[in-house]
Design an enzyme around this catalytic site. Sequence first.
Site, mmCIF file in Angstrom:
data_model
loop_
_atom_site.group_PDB
_atom_site.id
_atom_site.type_symbol
_atom_site.label_atom_id
_atom_site.label_comp_id
_atom_site.label_asym_id
_atom_site.label_seq_id
_atom_site.Cartn_x
_atom_site.Cartn_y
_atom_site.Cartn_z
ATOM 1 N N CYS A 113 1.028 -1.268 0.150
ATOM 2 C CA CYS A 113 -0.140 -0.380 0.021
ATOM 3 C C CYS A 113 0.572 1.467 0.327
ATOM 4 C CB CYS A 113 -0.723 -0.069 1.035
ATOM 5 S SG CYS A 113 -2.217 -1.698 1.256
ATOM 6 N N HIS A 255 -2.927 7.437 3.005
ATOM 7 C CA HIS A 255 -3.701 5.846 2.684
ATOM 8 C C HIS A 255 -4.893 5.510 3.538
ATOM 9 C CE1 HIS A 255 -3.760 2.207 1.193
ATOM 10 N NE2 HIS A 255 -3.502 1.468 2.714
ATOM 11 N N ASN A 285 -10.138 -0.497 0.601
ATOM 12 C CA ASN A 285 -8.424 -0.322 0.245
ATOM 13 C C ASN A 285 -8.091 -0.804 -0.841
ATOM 14 O OD1 ASN A 285 -5.335 -0.321 0.461
ATOM 15 N ND2 ASN A 285 -5.648 -1.626 2.755
#
Length: 328
Positions: A113, A255, A285
Amino acid sequence: MKRVKIIGTGSYVPEKVLTNFDLEKMVDTSDEWIHTRTGMSERRIASDKDKASDLAVKAAHKALKDSGVTPEEIDLILVATATPDMFFPSTACFVQSAIGAKKSAAFDISAACSGYIYALSVAEQYIKSGKYKTILLIATEIFSRYIDWTDRNTCVLFGDGAAATVLKGVGGNKADGIISTLIYSDGKYADLLYLMGGGSSSPLTHETIDNKLHLLKMKGNSLFKIAVKNMVKAAREALTLNGYKVSDIDLLIPHQANKRIIDAVAENLELPKEKIFVNIEKYGNTSAVSIPLALDEALKGGRIKEGDLILMVAFGGGLTWGSALIRW
Ligand code: ACO
């Protein structure tokens, strides 16, 4: 030394929408649980035909159009992904060929990520050193292929998509562009989030597939705490290093792993909600894609204006984390 500016952005998400209500029919979960624990309502899922490079190419075309840069002008293509088309060639090479970037080098960056911030840091160094002028950076993920759709702990969390950024070295005395990128890692926490099946530690066999080693494994609870701590640390270090205070930030783009993580980071930094960009509700996500996707939406939605101070903070498997501070 050249200043490094983001001169164009673009993003692409697949058409198929998977809602919390759809998930209620697949596993023992509820819209209420998912929404209160994560802030997510829906996510996008790539079609069976799409590869990570296909999503990347669609986002790349939009970013190139936005920037006015032609494929022939690109010196380097960086693709941040944890879900590449294949081990090799790199997904970046497939993109290079598809968009006709004839003189461009191309490689992938693996930092889960945090991939976009890692790639931004690499691009910054290449441009500042004078080696390259124009870099196309794309994050692309199809995590839906590596999710155990019977595991309610993970299957509700992830979504697919791609987002691209065109970076250019510029001269002159203005103060805009990337101020700093900071990247960090701690491999001792590798077991909190990983996908081992098919790698050299665990070549695919009937047994590894029966044991679902080809699917993502996550210890969400432990990750949550470390994510908050490290994102706050990365944010504070970026500000201190460059002589700024939290109150100088115009927009924080974190994020998008969990709305509660974002809220905890904001609370810790004492940053008001209106200064934080959140779109997790629509996409879940999307791993490396989440920050550039949010950036693209923030720009197109008028949330960023010239002169704004933008702070991006990422966190992901590895563990990896980092920040980018940008004067727009
Ligand atoms: N629906 C209903 N119940 C669920 C679900 C679900 N989808 N998922 C878990 N539960 C249950 C659990 O089984 C548990 O039940 P139990 O108490 O009977 O055992 C209960 O809910 C609580 O589980 P927790 O794991 O403690 O729930 P938590 O509040 O921590 O939320 C979550 C879980 C959303 C995963 C959270 O921990 C999180 O977001 N962690 C961070 C994850 C993260 O950041 N991941 C990405 C990193 S980035 C990258 O590199 C890809």
